[in-house]
Motif scaffolding. Structure first.
Motif, PDB file in Angstrom:
ATOM      1  N   SER A   1       0.787  -0.987  -0.075  1.00  0.00           N
ATOM      2  CA  SER A   1      -0.060   0.063  -0.037  1.00  0.00           C
ATOM      3  C   SER A   1       0.763   1.327  -0.052  1.00  0.00           C
ATOM      4  N   LEU A   2       1.988   1.206   0.851  1.00  0.00           N
ATOM      5  CA  LEU A   2       2.811   2.657   0.756  1.00  0.00           C
ATOM      6  C   LEU A   2       3.463   2.602  -0.573  1.00  0.00           C
ATOM      7  N   ALA A   3       3.546   1.509  -1.219  1.00  0.00           N
ATOM      8  CA  ALA A   3       4.567   1.708  -2.727  1.00  0.00           C
ATOM      9  C   ALA A   3       3.569   2.665  -3.585  1.00  0.00           C
ATOM     10  N   VAL A   4       2.297   2.375  -3.265  1.00  0.00           N
ATOM     11  CA  VAL A   4       1.374   3.076  -4.306  1.00  0.00           C
ATOM     12  C   VAL A   4       1.086   4.707  -3.719  1.00  0.00           C
ATOM     13  N   SER A   5       0.936   4.538  -2.372  1.00  0.00           N
ATOM     14  CA  SER A   5       0.329   6.059  -1.742  1.00  0.00           C
ATOM     15  C   SER A   5       1.194   6.756  -1.260  1.00  0.00           C
ATOM     16  N   ASN A   6       2.493   6.404  -1.040  1.00  0.00           N
ATOM     17  CA  ASN A   6       3.400   7.352  -0.372  1.00  0.00           C
ATOM     18  C   ASN A   6       5.125   6.562  -0.344  1.00  0.00           C
ATOM     19  N   PRO A   7       5.720   6.415  -1.346  1.00  0.00           N
ATOM     20  CA  PRO A   7       7.055   5.875  -1.384  1.00  0.00           C
ATOM     21  C   PRO A   7       7.857   6.635  -0.644  1.00  0.00           C
ATOM     22  N   PRO A   8       8.102   7.788  -0.304  1.00  0.00           N
ATOM     23  CA  PRO A   8       9.048   8.334   0.913  1.00  0.00           C
ATOM     24  C   PRO A   8       8.708   7.533   2.179  1.00  0.00           C
ATOM     25  N   LYS A   9       7.404   7.292   2.558  1.00  0.00           N
ATOM     26  CA  LYS A   9       7.379   7.041   3.504  1.00  0.00           C
ATOM     27  C   LYS A   9       7.573   5.412   3.649  1.00  0.00           C
ATOM     28  N   LEU A  10       7.422   4.440   2.801  1.00  0.00           N
ATOM     29  CA  LEU A  10       7.857   3.306   2.610  1.00  0.00           C
ATOM     30  C   LEU A  10       9.463   3.385   2.699  1.00  0.00           C
ATOM     31  N   ALA A  11      10.113   4.235   2.213  1.00  0.00           N
ATOM     32  CA  ALA A  11      11.758   4.242   2.334  1.00  0.00           C
ATOM     33  C   ALA A  11      11.985   4.385   3.822  1.00  0.00           C
ATOM     34  N   THR A  12      11.178   5.324   4.598  1.00  0.00           N
ATOM     35  CA  THR A  12      11.656   5.388   5.911  1.00  0.00           C
ATOM     36  C   THR A  12      11.025   4.232   6.638  1.00  0.00           C
ATOM     37  N   PHE A  13       9.990   3.647   6.376  1.00  0.00           N
ATOM     38  CA  PHE A  13       9.676   2.183   6.891  1.00  0.00           C
ATOM     39  C   PHE A  13      10.702   1.408   6.869  1.00  0.00           C
ATOM     40  N   ARG A  14      11.429   1.146   5.589  1.00  0.00           N
ATOM     41  CA  ARG A  14      12.306   0.149   5.408  1.00  0.00           C
ATOM     42  C   ARG A  14      13.550   0.487   6.164  1.00  0.00           C
ATOM     43  N   ARG A  15      13.978   1.663   6.437  1.00  0.00           N
ATOM     44  CA  ARG A  15      15.047   2.235   7.174  1.00  0.00           C
ATOM     45  C   ARG A  15      14.896   1.900   8.530  1.00  0.00           C
ATOM     46  N   GLU A  16      13.714   1.960   9.227  1.00  0.00           N
ATOM     47  CA  GLU A  16      13.311   1.756  10.323  1.00  0.00           C
ATOM     48  C   GLU A  16      13.352   0.227  10.679  1.00  0.00           C
ATOM     49  N   TYR A  17      12.786  -0.598  10.001  1.00  0.00           N
ATOM     50  CA  TYR A  17      12.681  -1.819   9.870  1.00  0.00           C
ATOM     51  C   TYR A  17      14.173  -2.614   9.913  1.00  0.00           C
ATOM     52  N   GLU A  18      14.765  -2.154   8.822  1.00  0.00           N
ATOM     53  CA  GLU A  18      16.113  -2.569   8.814  1.00  0.00           C
ATOM     54  C   GLU A  18      17.119  -2.455  10.178  1.00  0.00           C
ATOM     55  N   ALA A  19      16.918  -1.049  10.626  1.00  0.00           N
ATOM     56  CA  ALA A  19      17.416  -0.880  11.881  1.00  0.00           C
ATOM     57  C   ALA A  19      16.961  -1.889  13.016  1.00  0.00           C
ATOM     58  N   LEU A  20      15.782  -2.053  12.924  1.00  0.00           N
ATOM     59  CA  LEU A  20      15.281  -2.931  13.957  1.00  0.00           C
ATOM     60  C   LEU A  20      16.104  -4.347  14.019  1.00  0.00           C
ATOM     61  N   VAL A  21      16.060  -4.944  12.833  1.00  0.00           N
ATOM     62  CA  VAL A  21      16.381  -6.182  12.425  1.00  0.00           C
ATOM     63  C   VAL A  21      17.885  -6.344  12.843  1.00  0.00           C
ATOM     64  N   ALA A  22      18.624  -5.334  12.634  1.00  0.00           N
ATOM     65  CA  ALA A  22      20.203  -5.358  12.578  1.00  0.00           C
ATOM     66  C   ALA A  22      20.458  -5.756  14.084  1.00  0.00           C
ATOM     67  N   GLU A  23      19.533  -5.377  15.068  1.00  0.00           N
ATOM     68  CA  GLU A  23      19.835  -5.809  16.565  1.00  0.00           C
ATOM     69  C   GLU A  23      19.700  -7.323  16.780  1.00  0.00           C
ATOM     70  N   TYR A  24      19.134  -7.960  15.784  1.00  0.00           N
ATOM     71  CA  TYR A  24      19.124  -9.479  16.122  1.00  0.00           C
ATOM     72  C   TYR A  24      19.750 -10.299  14.995  1.00  0.00           C
ATOM     73  N   PHE A  25      20.756  -9.474  14.295  1.00  0.00           N
ATOM     74  CA  PHE A  25      21.325 -10.188  12.963  1.00  0.00           C
ATOM     75  C   PHE A  25      22.837 -10.551  13.711  1.00  0.00           C
ATOM     76  N   GLU A  26      23.177 -11.905  13.656  1.00  0.00           N
ATOM     77  CA  GLU A  26      24.634 -12.218  13.833  1.00  0.00           C
ATOM     78  C   GLU A  26      24.954 -13.452  13.325  1.00  0.00           C
ATOM     79  N   ASP A  27      26.369 -13.639  12.513  1.00  0.00           N
ATOM     80  CA  ASP A  27      26.485 -14.801  11.882  1.00  0.00           C
ATOM     81  C   ASP A  27      25.581 -15.278  10.861  1.00  0.00           C
TER      82      ASP A  27
END
Ligand code: SAM
Length: 222
Positions: A181-207
């Protein structure tokens, strides 16, 4: 055994392979097709049924064991879903489910997704509530005894947080819907979501694995 919200039949097929007589129920026909294929490949017989955990198409006390792996938590009316799971369970039978704690990766992902969506209508329960043992205990109430909690870890292979993010965008329903839905309605917001999500995931990523810890609840119907 009844596997509620069985998806592609991971638990149902495993239980059947171990000798249980199993029924798997899910809301999504496409996933049941995959479940049928998986059980055929495993060489086990399972009754697959399309249905809603809030209205189970079974008699009272029809099963010795009722389980759900990250499934019943998606029912909007938690009390109705749980009442149904207990109704179809025999007295003395086992109910068990795995759920995502709100303070860990998947629970925090639900909170992140929610921050991009309108609030749910009043009275609608959300999946991470099921990851809190206090809430689970309250919901089960006096209808069960011998409640036991445990924790375990699912390790998901990934080459980077971005790989995991792109994998869940394709495979995890709530994330896929938001991204679409964000890809259609608000691409900049989608980019922000992806940045926030990756930062969250990074806390749980190892090896080269992402660590997804979960809660397991088991109890006996009185
Ligand atoms: C994260 S998947 C888990 C699937 C499976 N238990 C597993 O561990 O692989 C969540 C599943 O819940 C199902 N589901 C969601 N709401 C449901 C409902 N009200 N009744 C039955 N199934 C439901 C979805 O179709 C999906 O298969």
């Amino acid at each position: 055994m009844l596997d509620v919200a069985c998806g592609t039949g991971v638990v149902a097929t495993t239980a059947a392979r171990l000798g249980a007589r199993v029924t798997g129920l899910d809301l999504t026909p496409e996933l049941l097709d995959r479940a049928r294929e998986n059980s055929r490949t495993a060489g086990v017989e399972i009754d697959w049924l399309e249905g809603d955990v809030e209205k189970l198409p079974f008699d009272d006390a029809a099963f010795d064991v009722v389980i759900s792996q990250f499934g019943h938590i998606f029912a909007p009316r938690a009390e109705v879903a749980l009442a149904e799971m207990l109704r179809v369970l025999k007295p003395g039978g086992t109910i068990a489910f795995s759920t995502w704690p709100p303070e860990l990766l998947v629970g925090r992902t639900f909170a992140l997704l929610a921050s991009y969506l309108p609030p749910p209508p009043p009275g609608v329960s959300t999946p991470p509530e099921w990851g809190d043992p206090t809430v689970v205990r309250e919901r089960l109430g006096a209808r069960v005894g011998d409640i036991a909690f445990d924790r375990a870890t699912m390790l998901v292979p990934a080459l980077s947080p971005k790989h995991y993010r792109s994998f869940t965008e394709r495979t995890a329903g709530p994330t896929a819907k938001l991204v679409e839905s964000l890809a259609v309605s608000n691409p900049p917001k989608l980019a922000t979501f992806r940045r926030e999500y990756e930062a969250l995931v990074a806390e749980y990523f190892e090896d080269n694995v992402i660590r997804q810890d979960y809660l397991i609840t088991r109890a006996k119907k009185i």
